[in-house]
Design an enzyme around this catalytic site. Structure first.
Site, short mmCIF file in Angstrom:
data_model
loop_
_atom_site.label_atom_id
_atom_site.label_comp_id
_atom_site.label_asym_id
_atom_site.label_seq_id
_atom_site.Cartn_x
_atom_site.Cartn_y
_atom_site.Cartn_z
N ASP A 1 0.83 -1.20 -0.23
CA ASP A 1 0.26 -0.19 -0.26
C ASP A 1 1.23 1.12 -0.22
O ASP A 1 0.31 2.38 0.69
CB ASP A 1 -0.89 0.22 0.86
CG ASP A 1 -1.65 -0.82 1.16
OD1 ASP A 1 -2.45 -1.54 -0.19
OD2 ASP A 1 -1.98 -1.76 2.28
N HIS B 1 -3.36 -2.98 -7.54
CA HIS B 1 -2.81 -2.23 -7.64
C HIS B 1 -3.95 -1.26 -8.11
O HIS B 1 -4.38 -1.70 -9.17
CB HIS B 1 -1.77 -1.72 -9.11
CG HIS B 1 -0.08 -2.43 -8.28
ND1 HIS B 1 0.30 -2.85 -9.32
CD2 HIS B 1 0.36 -2.89 -7.37
CE1 HIS B 1 1.71 -3.28 -8.17
NE2 HIS B 1 2.25 -3.16 -7.17
#
Length: 259
Positions: free
Chosen positions: A4, A32
């Site tokens: 992240d 993603h």
């Protein structure tokens, strides 16, 4: 640095400058998130460059590939008008993630509930285990269906014995697994290419190549917070997971969380 950090976003920003985007490790756990033309897209297996018409996307041998996940992701993209099949190429050496890998992932997490690894439950770890043990099925095996069926039977016997006798869960059905894989085999084999040669040719032509990592550095199997890590090398897997010579890498960009 456990994920992240915004890797997918940065890759998306850089793809206008490159001809190839390469996934070289991990599986369908990348997650993603990209925003293009105001639309949100989450890519877990297909390289982030697929949203750019100028980019060819490559999946290298270091990626464990789930046929079911690939088909789902392709369908979602194609329904939005993204041309996937003409711009995605896959190494025949990619290990396959099949239902028994997923079943094993879930069985282990349930068995060791008091001290789980926090696996994604997507079969990534067991698929890498098969690769190292030299018993796994690979994308290239799909070209010979008779041999594939025989190999699948043998490996499924191995997995089902453990699932039933040790983990006390239901076995994975052989025929359904075989039918599901063969239903999409032609699509997958139609995208198979010699990724190493493509990359070498691109390097000689001076084309820009972007290698897209799937996990943060602290999830590296060797250099991360073991045992709470992924099953592959993250940044260091570029060369072995694609066949691209490490001395040919001329720029490394790391993405770090600010908080």
């Amino acid at each position: 640095q456990w994920g992240d950090e915004g890797k997918g976003k940065i890759v998306d920003l850089l793809t206008d400058r490159v001809k190839y985007v390469v996934r070289y490790q991990g599986g369908r756990g990348a997650g993603h998130t990209l925003i293009l033309n105001g639309e949100k897209t989450v890519l877990r297996l297909i390289p982030s460059g697929i949203l750019r018409d100028n980019v060819t996307c490559l999946i290298g041998n270091g990626v464990v590939l789930s046929p079911a996940a690939l088909m789902q992701e392709m369908s979602e993209l194609e329904n939005r008008g993204v041309n996937v099949r003409d711009r995605l190429l896959i190494s025949e050496a990619c290990p396959l993630i099949l239902p028994y890998h997923v079943a094993m992932d879930h069985a282990r997490e349930a068995r060791w509930a008091k001290r789980p690894i926090r696996a994604t439950g997507r079969g990534i770890g067991p698929a890498y285990e098969d690769k190292v043990a030299r018993r796994g099925l690979r994308v290239g095996d799909l070209f010979d269906r008779a041999a594939f069926a025989e190999k699948l039977k043998n490996i499924l016997d191995y997995y089902n014995f453990q699932l039933v006798n040790y983990y006390k869960v239901e076995p994975v059905d052989y025929q359904k697994t075989l039918d599901d894989v063969f239903a999409v085999a032609d699509i997958i084999t139609g995208m198979v290419a010699d990724i190493t040669t493509i990359l070498d040719t691109a390097r000689k032509n001076g084309d820009n190549i972007l290698f897209e990592g799937a996990q943060g550095t602290m999830l590296d199997i060797d250099h991360g917070t073991y045992p709470y890590v992924t099953s592959s090398n993250t940044a260091g897997g570029v060369a072995s997971g694609s066949g691209f010579g490490p001395r040919n890498l001329d720029y490394v960009l790391g993405i770090i969380k600010a908080y």
